[in-house]
Design a protein around this motif. Sequence first.
Motif, PDB file in Angstrom:
ATOM      1  N   SER A  70       0.828  -1.202   0.000  1.00  0.00           N
ATOM      2  CA  SER A  70       0.000   0.000   0.000  1.00  0.00           C
ATOM      3  C   SER A  70       0.865   1.255   0.000  1.00  0.00           C
ATOM      4  CB  SER A  70      -0.907   0.003   1.223  1.00  0.00           C
ATOM      5  OG  SER A  70      -1.670   1.184   1.269  1.00  0.00           O
ATOM      6  N   THR A  71       1.964   1.211   0.790  1.00  0.00           N
ATOM      7  CA  THR A  71       2.891   2.351   0.843  1.00  0.00           C
ATOM      8  C   THR A  71       3.555   2.565  -0.505  1.00  0.00           C
ATOM      9  OG1 THR A  71       3.338   1.944   3.184  1.00  0.00           O
ATOM     10  CG2 THR A  71       4.924   3.297   1.977  1.00  0.00           C
ATOM     11  N   MET A  72       3.986   1.459  -1.146  1.00  0.00           N
ATOM     12  CA  MET A  72       4.612   1.549  -2.458  1.00  0.00           C
ATOM     13  C   MET A  72       3.636   2.104  -3.490  1.00  0.00           C
ATOM     14  SD  MET A  72       6.749  -2.026  -2.576  1.00  0.00           S
ATOM     15  CE  MET A  72       7.231  -1.766  -4.278  1.00  0.00           C
ATOM     16  N   THR A  73       2.379   1.686  -3.415  1.00  0.00           N
ATOM     17  CA  THR A  73       1.376   2.166  -4.358  1.00  0.00           C
ATOM     18  C   THR A  73       1.162   3.670  -4.207  1.00  0.00           C
ATOM     19  OG1 THR A  73       0.248   0.036  -4.314  1.00  0.00           O
ATOM     20  CG2 THR A  73      -0.995   1.918  -5.146  1.00  0.00           C
ATOM     21  N   ARG A  74       1.065   4.118  -2.956  1.00  0.00           N
ATOM     22  CA  ARG A  74       0.893   5.549  -2.716  1.00  0.00           C
ATOM     23  C   ARG A  74       2.101   6.329  -3.211  1.00  0.00           C
ATOM     24  NH1 ARG A  74      -1.313   3.804   2.271  1.00  0.00           N
ATOM     25  NH2 ARG A  74       0.672   4.249   3.330  1.00  0.00           N
ATOM     26  N   SER A  75       3.290   5.777  -2.995  1.00  0.00           N
ATOM     27  CA  SER A  75       4.521   6.437  -3.436  1.00  0.00           C
ATOM     28  C   SER A  75       4.568   6.545  -4.953  1.00  0.00           C
ATOM     29  CB  SER A  75       5.737   5.664  -2.925  1.00  0.00           C
ATOM     30  OG  SER A  75       6.931   6.261  -3.373  1.00  0.00           O
ATOM     31  N   GLU A  76       4.213   5.447  -5.621  1.00  0.00           N
ATOM     32  CA  GLU A  76       4.219   5.453  -7.079  1.00  0.00           C
ATOM     33  C   GLU A  76       3.182   6.426  -7.618  1.00  0.00           C
ATOM     34  OE1 GLU A  76       3.512   1.428  -8.088  1.00  0.00           O
ATOM     35  OE2 GLU A  76       5.559   0.749  -7.650  1.00  0.00           O
ATOM     36  N   ALA A  77       2.017   6.475  -6.971  1.00  0.00           N
ATOM     37  CA  ALA A  77       0.961   7.392  -7.394  1.00  0.00           C
ATOM     38  C   ALA A  77       1.418   8.840  -7.242  1.00  0.00           C
ATOM     39  CB  ALA A  77      -0.300   7.156  -6.574  1.00  0.00           C
ATOM     40  N   SER A  78       2.147   9.110  -6.155  1.00  0.00           N
ATOM     41  CA  SER A  78       2.656  10.459  -5.911  1.00  0.00           C
ATOM     42  C   SER A  78       3.659  10.866  -6.979  1.00  0.00           C
ATOM     43  CB  SER A  78       3.307  10.528  -4.526  1.00  0.00           C
ATOM     44  OG  SER A  78       3.852  11.812  -4.292  1.00  0.00           O
ATOM     45  N   VAL A  79       4.539   9.928  -7.357  1.00  0.00           N
ATOM     46  CA  VAL A  79       5.538  10.197  -8.387  1.00  0.00           C
ATOM     47  C   VAL A  79       4.865  10.469  -9.727  1.00  0.00           C
ATOM     48  CG1 VAL A  79       7.413   9.202  -9.741  1.00  0.00           C
ATOM     49  CG2 VAL A  79       7.378   8.895  -7.268  1.00  0.00           C
ATOM     50  N   LEU A  80       3.879   9.638 -10.065  1.00  0.00           N
ATOM     51  CA  LEU A  80       3.156   9.810 -11.326  1.00  0.00           C
ATOM     52  C   LEU A  80       2.426  11.143 -11.362  1.00  0.00           C
ATOM     53  CD1 LEU A  80       1.673   6.218 -11.850  1.00  0.00           C
ATOM     54  CD2 LEU A  80       3.501   7.315 -13.177  1.00  0.00           C
ATOM     55  N   SER A  81       1.826  11.512 -10.217  1.00  0.00           N
ATOM     56  CA  SER A  81       1.116  12.781 -10.137  1.00  0.00           C
ATOM     57  C   SER A  81       2.073  13.948 -10.317  1.00  0.00           C
ATOM     58  CB  SER A  81       0.409  12.885  -8.781  1.00  0.00           C
ATOM     59  OG  SER A  81      -0.234  14.138  -8.655  1.00  0.00           O
ATOM     60  N   SER A  82       3.239  13.876  -9.668  1.00  0.00           N
ATOM     61  CA  SER A  82       4.240  14.940  -9.789  1.00  0.00           C
ATOM     62  C   SER A  82       4.739  15.065 -11.214  1.00  0.00           C
ATOM     63  CB  SER A  82       5.415  14.661  -8.846  1.00  0.00           C
ATOM     64  OG  SER A  82       4.998  14.681  -7.491  1.00  0.00           O
ATOM     65  N   ASN A  83       4.991  13.912 -11.857  1.00  0.00           N
ATOM     66  CA  ASN A  83       5.457  13.924 -13.245  1.00  0.00           C
ATOM     67  C   ASN A  83       4.421  14.550 -14.174  1.00  0.00           C
ATOM     68  OD1 ASN A  83       7.853  12.699 -12.546  1.00  0.00           O
ATOM     69  ND2 ASN A  83       7.142  10.631 -13.039  1.00  0.00           N
ATOM     70  N   LYS A  84       3.151  14.271 -13.903  1.00  0.00           N
ATOM     71  CA  LYS A  84       2.071  14.837 -14.715  1.00  0.00           C
ATOM     72  C   LYS A  84       2.006  16.344 -14.549  1.00  0.00           C
ATOM     73  CE  LYS A  84      -2.893  14.500 -15.607  1.00  0.00           C
ATOM     74  NZ  LYS A  84      -4.174  13.859 -15.206  1.00  0.00           N
ATOM     75  N   VAL A  85       2.141  16.807 -13.307  1.00  0.00           N
ATOM     76  CA  VAL A  85       2.104  18.257 -13.043  1.00  0.00           C
ATOM     77  C   VAL A  85       3.287  18.942 -13.729  1.00  0.00           C
ATOM     78  CG1 VAL A  85       2.225  20.058 -11.274  1.00  0.00           C
ATOM     79  CG2 VAL A  85       0.874  17.996 -10.860  1.00  0.00           C
ATOM     80  N   ILE A  86       4.472  18.334 -13.639  1.00  0.00           N
ATOM     81  CA  ILE A  86       5.659  18.903 -14.291  1.00  0.00           C
ATOM     82  C   ILE A  86       5.459  18.985 -15.796  1.00  0.00           C
ATOM     83  CG2 ILE A  86       8.093  18.500 -14.840  1.00  0.00           C
ATOM     84  CD1 ILE A  86       8.408  17.267 -12.066  1.00  0.00           C
ATOM     85  N   ARG A  87       4.969  17.893 -16.376  1.00  0.00           N
ATOM     86  CA  ARG A  87       4.758  17.850 -17.827  1.00  0.00           C
ATOM     87  C   ARG A  87       3.746  18.906 -18.264  1.00  0.00           C
ATOM     88  NH1 ARG A  87       3.708  13.058 -17.924  1.00  0.00           N
ATOM     89  NH2 ARG A  87       1.425  13.042 -18.019  1.00  0.00           N
TER      90      ARG A  87
END
Length: 221
Positions: free
Chosen positions: A6-23
């Motif tokens: 669950s922690t890994m999933t949240r972490s991955e989701a956070s990274v994906l969200s950040s990458n989307k915002v940057i893009r």
Amino acid sequence: MENRLSTMTRSEASVLSSNKVIRNTYMLLSLTLAFSALTAGLSMAMGAPRLGIIVTLVGYFGLLFATSKFRNSGLGIVFVFALTGFMGFTLGPIISAYLSLPNGSSIVMQAMAGTAAIFLGLSAYAVTTKKDFSFMGGFLMVGILVAFLAGLGAIFFEIPALSLTVSAAFVLLMSGLILFETSNIIHGGETNYVMATVSLFVSIFNLFTSLLHLLGFMSND
């Protein structure tokens, strides 16, 4: 095990969200920079005079407020272009004034090159190192407020030395703001790409005008 997943999933989701915002931020930033360049060129072609300080401030803060209010809707995009287009239009007469100088084209090109180098260098550093620059937030807020008020004082009281000092301070403050905002996106502190775009655009705009002022002074113009 489930907690770890669950922690890994949240972490991955956070990274994906950040990458989307940057893009999305850099895509919108590129478009707004192009649009502001277009409006600046239009105001130069029209020979538009400089807008008064009151009109400029009312227009800027009014559009900034509207952008912030509608940042989560399609109108936010419209107001981003309205804001950056307005800022570009106010920049046109300033660039025209420098281009009228004997070595004005060189000054403008140096300011543009310096702005691009600083922005790209600091952005790349923040993205690749992923350092957290959130600690700079309070200092930048106070510094920008003080520099802004000092800049108004320099305009109203016509103090060239203070004006140059403010320009030098803004170069440092806007450089810090680029690091802070980019870091903020990476670490999830800023999740709205509309406001992230505005922050970075304002940083670039103020960085360019401040460098233009300093380079003009060093060229004795």
